[in-house]
Scaffold this motif. Structure first.
Motif, PDB file in Angstrom:
ATOM      1  N   ALA A   1     -12.046   7.934   3.700  1.00  0.00           N
ATOM      2  CA  ALA A   1     -10.736   7.356   3.409  1.00  0.00           C
ATOM      3  C   ALA A   1      -9.659   8.282   3.935  1.00  0.00           C
ATOM      4  O   ALA A   1      -9.730   9.499   3.727  1.00  0.00           O
ATOM      5  CB  ALA A   1     -10.556   7.147   1.908  1.00  0.00           C
ATOM      6  N   SER A   2      -8.668   7.722   4.609  1.00  0.00           N
ATOM      7  CA  SER A   2      -7.647   8.567   5.219  1.00  0.00           C
ATOM      8  C   SER A   2      -6.473   7.726   5.682  1.00  0.00           C
ATOM      9  O   SER A   2      -6.617   6.520   5.948  1.00  0.00           O
ATOM     10  CB  SER A   2      -8.236   9.319   6.421  1.00  0.00           C
TER      11      SER A   2
ATOM     12  N   ARG B   1      -3.566   3.942   3.560  1.00  0.00           N
ATOM     13  CA  ARG B   1      -4.823   4.691   3.490  1.00  0.00           C
ATOM     14  C   ARG B   1      -5.951   3.738   3.828  1.00  0.00           C
ATOM     15  O   ARG B   1      -6.233   2.803   3.079  1.00  0.00           O
ATOM     16  CB  ARG B   1      -4.995   5.309   2.105  1.00  0.00           C
ATOM     17  N   GLU B   2      -6.607   3.982   4.957  1.00  0.00           N
ATOM     18  CA  GLU B   2      -7.639   3.099   5.476  1.00  0.00           C
ATOM     19  C   GLU B   2      -9.019   3.712   5.228  1.00  0.00           C
ATOM     20  O   GLU B   2      -9.132   4.840   4.754  1.00  0.00           O
ATOM     21  CB  GLU B   2      -7.401   2.873   6.973  1.00  0.00           C
ATOM     22  N   MET B   3     -10.075   2.973   5.592  1.00  0.00           N
ATOM     23  CA  MET B   3     -11.423   3.507   5.405  1.00  0.00           C
ATOM     24  C   MET B   3     -12.337   3.077   6.544  1.00  0.00           C
ATOM     25  O   MET B   3     -12.182   2.013   7.148  1.00  0.00           O
ATOM     26  CB  MET B   3     -12.016   3.068   4.067  1.00  0.00           C
TER      27      MET B   3
ATOM     28  N   PRO C   1      -7.503  13.397   3.478  1.00  0.00           N
ATOM     29  CA  PRO C   1      -8.684  12.579   3.765  1.00  0.00           C
ATOM     30  C   PRO C   1      -9.845  12.994   2.856  1.00  0.00           C
ATOM     31  O   PRO C   1      -9.953  14.161   2.458  1.00  0.00           O
ATOM     32  CB  PRO C   1      -8.987  12.894   5.229  1.00  0.00           C
ATOM     33  N   ALA C   2     -10.709  12.043   2.545  1.00  0.00           N
ATOM     34  CA  ALA C   2     -11.808  12.341   1.624  1.00  0.00           C
ATOM     35  C   ALA C   2     -13.028  11.482   1.940  1.00  0.00           C
ATOM     36  O   ALA C   2     -12.899  10.321   2.340  1.00  0.00           O
ATOM     37  CB  ALA C   2     -11.371  12.105   0.181  1.00  0.00           C
ATOM     38  N   LEU C   3     -14.204  12.074   1.763  1.00  0.00           N
ATOM     39  CA  LEU C   3     -15.442  11.316   1.793  1.00  0.00           C
ATOM     40  C   LEU C   3     -15.675  10.712   0.419  1.00  0.00           C
ATOM     41  O   LEU C   3     -15.365  11.325  -0.601  1.00  0.00           O
ATOM     42  CB  LEU C   3     -16.623  12.216   2.165  1.00  0.00           C
ATOM     43  N   PHE C   4     -16.232   9.495   0.401  1.00  0.00           N
ATOM     44  CA  PHE C   4     -16.537   8.872  -0.889  1.00  0.00           C
ATOM     45  C   PHE C   4     -17.692   7.899  -0.691  1.00  0.00           C
ATOM     46  O   PHE C   4     -18.157   7.678   0.429  1.00  0.00           O
ATOM     47  CB  PHE C   4     -15.299   8.175  -1.474  1.00  0.00           C
ATOM     48  N   GLY C   5     -18.138   7.301  -1.788  1.00  0.00           N
ATOM     49  CA  GLY C   5     -19.251   6.360  -1.752  1.00  0.00           C
ATOM     50  C   GLY C   5     -20.483   6.948  -2.415  1.00  0.00           C
ATOM     51  O   GLY C   5     -20.551   8.147  -2.711  1.00  0.00           O
ATOM     52  N   ALA C   6     -21.478   6.108  -2.646  1.00  0.00           N
ATOM     53  CA  ALA C   6     -22.691   6.527  -3.344  1.00  0.00           C
ATOM     54  C   ALA C   6     -23.379   7.684  -2.638  1.00  0.00           C
ATOM     55  O   ALA C   6     -23.984   8.549  -3.282  1.00  0.00           O
ATOM     56  CB  ALA C   6     -23.650   5.339  -3.469  1.00  0.00           C
TER      57      ALA C   6
ATOM     58  N   SER D   1       0.818  -1.218   0.000  1.00  0.00           N
ATOM     59  CA  SER D   1       0.000   0.000   0.000  1.00  0.00           C
ATOM     60  C   SER D   1       0.846   1.261   0.000  1.00  0.00           C
ATOM     61  O   SER D   1       0.333   2.352  -0.264  1.00  0.00           O
ATOM     62  CB  SER D   1      -0.940   0.009   1.210  1.00  0.00           C
ATOM     63  N   TRP D   2       2.137   1.134   0.298  1.00  0.00           N
ATOM     64  CA  TRP D   2       3.024   2.300   0.304  1.00  0.00           C
ATOM     65  C   TRP D   2       3.638   2.566  -1.065  1.00  0.00           C
ATOM     66  O   TRP D   2       4.344   3.565  -1.246  1.00  0.00           O
ATOM     67  CB  TRP D   2       4.120   2.100   1.359  1.00  0.00           C
TER      68      TRP D   2
END
Length: 447
Positions: free
Chosen positions: A243-244, A426-428, A232-237, A133-134
């Motif tokens: 995600a951050s 980056r996890e969620m 960091p960001a919001l995502f999804g339908a 992931s890095w």
């Protein structure tokens, strides 16, 4: 903190309060690229809420430890709200977490490699990251610098490094046989082109010094790690996910700081327990340090606080016996692509509240008494809860919970919100969960 749309939450999405808390968590993560920055950001928020810092090198009186206070030791912080009238009979309600995350840590001699026209820096693996992931993402460097005069300063860069993956054309078997990374040969990030100023012009220590506003020649030592540079960001339908970087375990640190602030801001009565948070460093590498949970930091503070309130060894042990600890550390949601890796009956899910983490081998400290205390707090806060137990063929990790319980003898319960991609760069998590954990922690601290 970024969002895919600059408009209020859609009607079928997360609640506006949960969205606000998730965005604030994103801001907390951005301000906290290392454990030392997380402590500084926690202290900044606490001071804005009326908390005052104490030094371990000073004497503490009853006046010093009553009210809203905090103490910092390296990358760890302890803060508390002690109501007026607190004395040797006062019990503690403690929420605990950790400030560090898996990463790549800068080596003592960070100049590395070169010879192919590209300058690199030398790093070693910190904790148990998902190494792949890095790759192929821009990385920041952040941490602390200690100067020859003994002072310590924080430093953090913008996007600076990258670990480029070998192209598929040069590794035709990678998609069939899997990616195998040698931590020494394959994880050293690129810093810049050697042709631009030569190696001397690409000295990572000079870059870190400049970011901190000091001279590189004044640096005597450093603790610096990598962190994902993407915001960091919001995502999804319905923007229902966050995600951050560093959600394990800044989700818990943020929730506990905000919970303690809300408790301190509310009515506090004589006889209420002392509400306290501890955020330890070095959990990802075993907690065995002077600021880790296996070290004496929490015990030192509790012993000194109790003595300042007029207690002795016997009364302190009585107070410990009536105290409770919540160890909050993120845990695993059932992965939709790997459902067989989880217990077939206990199926924790994203967005359904904090988990009680249970393990027969005491990798988590949770027992029946702790379960009852945390469930009562969730009920008081109107927060749903769920359970986590490992698949018997998949040993689980551990937390500061068993270590804290072993050191202090205080009943301890392990909890945490659910994540996917744990230990990734980056996890969620679900947007609703940070708010639910914050509410549960606040109710627990109130007693």
């Amino acid at each position: 903190m970024t969002s895919t749309a600059e408009h209020p939450a859609r009607p079928s999405g997360p609640s506006s309060q949960a969205r606000d808390v998730a965005l604030d968590l994103g801001a907390f993560v951005t301000a906290s690229p290392s454990s030392y920055h997380a402590v500084a950001e926690a202290a900044r928020r606490l001071e804005a809420g009326g908390f005052r810092g104490l030094l371990e090198t000073e004497d503490w009186t009853a006046e010093d430890v009553t009210g809203e206070r905090y103490v910092i030791r390296d990358g760890s912080i302890i803060a508390w709200s002690a109501p007026e009238g607190s004395d040797a009979r006062s019990a503690w309600r403690i929420v605990g977490s950790h400030t560090d995350s898996p990463a790549l840590k800068l080596k003592p001699t960070p100049r590395y490699g070169g010879g192919e026209g590209v300058a690199q820096v030398g790093v070693e693996v910190y904790g148990g990251p998902l190494l792949n992931s890095w790759l192929d993402r821009e990385l920041r460097l952040a941490g602390r610098l200690t100067l020859w005069d003994g002072t310590t300063v924080l430093t953090a860069t913008g996007p600076l490094l990258r670990i480029p993956q070998l192209a598929v054309h040069l590794d035709r078997a990678v998609n069939k046989e899997g990616l195998v990374l040698d931590p020494q040969r394959h994880l050293q990030p690129v810093l810049g082109l050697e042709s631009l100023g030569g190696r001397a012009g690409l000295d990572v220590m000079a870059i870190l010094a400049a970011e901190a506003g000091v001279d590189a020649e004044d640096i005597a030592g450093f603790d610096v790690v990598t962190v994902d540079a993407q915001a960091p960001a919001l995502f999804g339908a319905h923007e229902e996910f966050l995600a951050s970087a560093r959600l394990d375990n800044l989700t818990s640190v943020h929730a506990e700081v905000e919970a303690l602030l809300s408790v301190a801001d509310g009515p506090r009565e004589e006889g209420d327990p002392i509400a306290l948070l501890v955020a330890n460093d070095h959990e990802e590498v075993g907690s065995a340090s002077r600021s880790g949970a296996a070290g004496p930091f929490l015990e030192d503070v509790l012993v000194r606080m109790h003595a300042a309130l007029g207690g002795d060894d016997a009364s302190r042990r009585r107070a410990f016996a009536s105290s409770l600890v919540v160890s909050a550390d993120a845990g695993h949601a059932v992965h939709p692509n790997y459902p067989e890796r989880h217990d077939p009956v206990t199926r924790p899910r994203l967005g359904e509240g904090p988990m009680l983490k249970i393990n027969a081998q005491q990798r988590y400290a949770t027992d029946a008494v702790g379960i009852a205390a945390f469930v009562a707090a969730c009920d008081d806060a109107g927060v749903p809860h769920q359970h986590f137990v490992s698949n018997n063929a998949m040993p689980c990790g551990s937390t500061i919970g068993p270590i804290t319980a072993t050191r202090l003898g205080i009943t301890t319960v392990d909890v945490g919100i659910t994540l996917l991609s744990m230990h990734s760069a980056r996890e969620m998590c679900a947007v609703e969960d940070p708010l639910l954990l914050q509410k549960a922690c606040a109710a627990f601290l109130r007693g």
